[in-house]
Scaffold this active site. Structure first.
Site, PDB file in Angstrom:
ATOM      1  N   SER A 212     -10.963   8.157  -5.477  1.00  0.00           N
ATOM      2  CA  SER A 212      -9.728   8.664  -6.083  1.00  0.00           C
ATOM      3  C   SER A 212     -10.034   9.773  -7.090  1.00  0.00           C
ATOM      4  O   SER A 212     -10.620  10.788  -6.721  1.00  0.00           O
ATOM      5  CB  SER A 212      -8.967   7.498  -6.723  1.00  0.00           C
ATOM      6  OG  SER A 212      -7.665   7.875  -7.091  1.00  0.00           O
ATOM      7  N   ASP A 347      -1.090   6.460   2.155  1.00  0.00           N
ATOM      8  CA  ASP A 347      -1.415   6.375   0.730  1.00  0.00           C
ATOM      9  C   ASP A 347      -0.178   6.788  -0.070  1.00  0.00           C
ATOM     10  O   ASP A 347       0.251   7.937  -0.007  1.00  0.00           O
ATOM     11  CB  ASP A 347      -2.589   7.308   0.409  1.00  0.00           C
ATOM     12  CG  ASP A 347      -3.090   7.176  -1.024  1.00  0.00           C
ATOM     13  OD1 ASP A 347      -2.313   6.739  -1.903  1.00  0.00           O
ATOM     14  OD2 ASP A 347      -4.260   7.527  -1.273  1.00  0.00           O
ATOM     15  N   HIS A 378      -3.913   3.167  -0.855  1.00  0.00           N
ATOM     16  CA  HIS A 378      -4.778   3.858  -1.810  1.00  0.00           C
ATOM     17  C   HIS A 378      -5.939   2.937  -2.175  1.00  0.00           C
ATOM     18  O   HIS A 378      -5.768   1.951  -2.891  1.00  0.00           O
ATOM     19  CB  HIS A 378      -3.995   4.243  -3.062  1.00  0.00           C
ATOM     20  CG  HIS A 378      -4.758   5.151  -3.981  1.00  0.00           C
ATOM     21  ND1 HIS A 378      -4.941   6.495  -3.730  1.00  0.00           N
ATOM     22  CD2 HIS A 378      -5.428   4.898  -5.137  1.00  0.00           C
ATOM     23  CE1 HIS A 378      -5.660   7.034  -4.696  1.00  0.00           C
ATOM     24  NE2 HIS A 378      -5.981   6.088  -5.552  1.00  0.00           N
TER      25      HIS A 378
END
Length: 433
Positions: A212, A347, A378
């Site tokens: 991320s 996501d 995610h």
């Protein structure tokens, strides 16, 4: 006979059929909503891969077949990006292990203290080489998060040393030593950790991994300076957004409940910042004023926090400037080592419009593979048969499998061939002629 007794009164008609029909309709409606919300009719498929036709990529797909095989999430809930994301956020991972590591402290030039945890390998690496995973977690995360612990444990058992950055200010039991904490794209702490590893283990090769926000940081770090790519075998980035400026507008939309996620993430950032308020907003802090703290209490989005707090740690004049300079989209094209970019199509945090960045990059650069899964949420990517997910996720297996294949390529690659790049293949042909 009594006349009243002979009278026949009308009886209200019984309506069991109507009520049964209403119940069936209600059940059908609930089932329809469940099917739609859980996305149960969505098919499963292999990742959609964007890449160029090179010897290295052919070798990678052969040696890391999970990249080309169908990703199958848990049947009942795994096709919902929201549930995958929520379970990652709350559950982290199933039966999360507790790898043993040593915490290292690195003083920075501005008085800050970077920390990272170092985990030694639990087996010999299949290549016989010394290889270290240098890992950058997601926003506000650190080595104690369940998904990091699971990935580290899996990597250790495959023969990798692991170094995990703890984002500045993220660990609840570590005090800040200067009025600054981690930001969206500051690479200083990650660079310090990588420098320590290179100096302490002069023979080791590096696998760079970012999750991320960490994916943005590692790609920016590698692209900032070509010397940062020395001794790096490859890089893997999972679920990053590539451009904070382009993501800004999408994060304020209610599509896929993105605005709600924005609020939750902003609330978590508030807690981290306020836990260090004495250092960040104390007498020694010249970049912060009282108004910043009052705006922080009322902030409902990451953008408000970034504008009022985060950009000022590095002296950016505006939010636009902060997002422009801290996003890896302006640096990622400078990366020449093998680069695997992984995103999920469902996501809820990364809008589909942002995925043109990695796709275009993979179409232009031979060293880049972009893998887009249908499901995974995610940082979820859970696998499992029906209900219960497995301890290891598809993501854990892909990163280690790709790293193993890269190490194998480095050991077995033909003479004159360096990571499948066009320039090296040209040189090889020239030397033969």
């Amino acid at each position: 006979m009594n006349n009243h007794e002979s009278e026949v009164y009308p009886v209200a008609p019984e309506m069991p059929a109507m009520f049964d029909g209403m119940k069936l309709a209600a059940v059908a409606t609930v089932l329809y909503i469940i099917v739609r919300c859980l996305n149960l009719k969505s098919p499963t498929a292999p990742p959609d891969l964007t890449y160029q036709d090179t010897a290295l990529n052919h070798f990678l797909f052969k040696s890391c077949p999970i990249l080309t095989k169908e990703y199958i999430p848990p049947l009942l809930w795994g096709k919902s990006g929201h549930l995958q994301t929520a379970l990652y956020g709350k559950l982290g991972r199933v039966s999360s292990p507790h790898p043993f590591g040593l915490r290292k402290y690195l003083p920075m030039q501005d008085g800050a203290t970077a920390t990272f945890d170092l985990f030694e390998p639990l087996a010999d690496h299949q290549s016989g080489e010394d290889v270290t995973m240098v890992i950058c977690p997601g926003i506000g995360n650190h080595s104690e998060k369940h998904y990091i612990r699971t990935f580290v444990d899996h990597s250790q058992k495959q023969g990798y040393r692991c170094a995990v950055l703890n984002h500045l200010g993220a660990l609840p039991n570590i005090e800040l030593t200067s009025p600054r904490m981690f930001t969206y794209g500051c690479t200083w702490e990650f660079a310090a950790m990588v420098g320590f590893i290179k100096k302490t283990y002069p023979q080791t090769k590096l696998i760079v991994v970012g999750f991320s926000l960490g994916g943005n940081i590692v790609c920016k770090f590698l692209g900032e300076n070509r010397t940062n790519q020395e001794r790096v075998l490859c890089c893997v980035s999972v679920c990053q957004g590539y451009s904070a400026l382009r993501a800004q507008e999408t994060f304020l939309q209610w599509d896929q409940c993105r605005r709600f996620y924005n609020f939750l993430m902003a609330d978590n950032m508030k807690k981290i910042i306020l836990s260090h308020r004495s250092v960040l907003f104390g007498v020694g802090s010249t970049k912060m004023v009282d108004a910043d703290l009052s705006r922080l209490y009322t902030a409902t989005s990451l953008m408000q926090i970034d504008d009022n707090i985060m950009r000022k740690f590095h002296g950016h004049n505006s939010l636009k400037e902060y997002y422009e300079k801290e996003s890896c989209v302006h640096y990622i094209h400078n990366i020449n080592v093998p680069l695997l970019l992984v995103n999920s199509g469902d996501d809820p945090l990364v809008h589909n419009s942002l995925l043109t960045i990695p796709r275009t990059l993979a179409e232009k650069k031979e060293n880049v593979i972009f893998a887009l899964t249908l499901h995974g949420g995610h940082l979820g990517f859970f696998e499992g048969a029906v209900l219960f997910p497995q301890p290891l996720t598809w993501m854990d297996k892909v990163i280690v499998g790709y790293a193993n294949a890269i190490c194998q390529w480095e050991k077995q690659k033909p003479p004159c061939q360096s990571q499948g790049t066009h320039s090296s293949e040209t040189k090889c042909q020239d030397s033969k002629s």
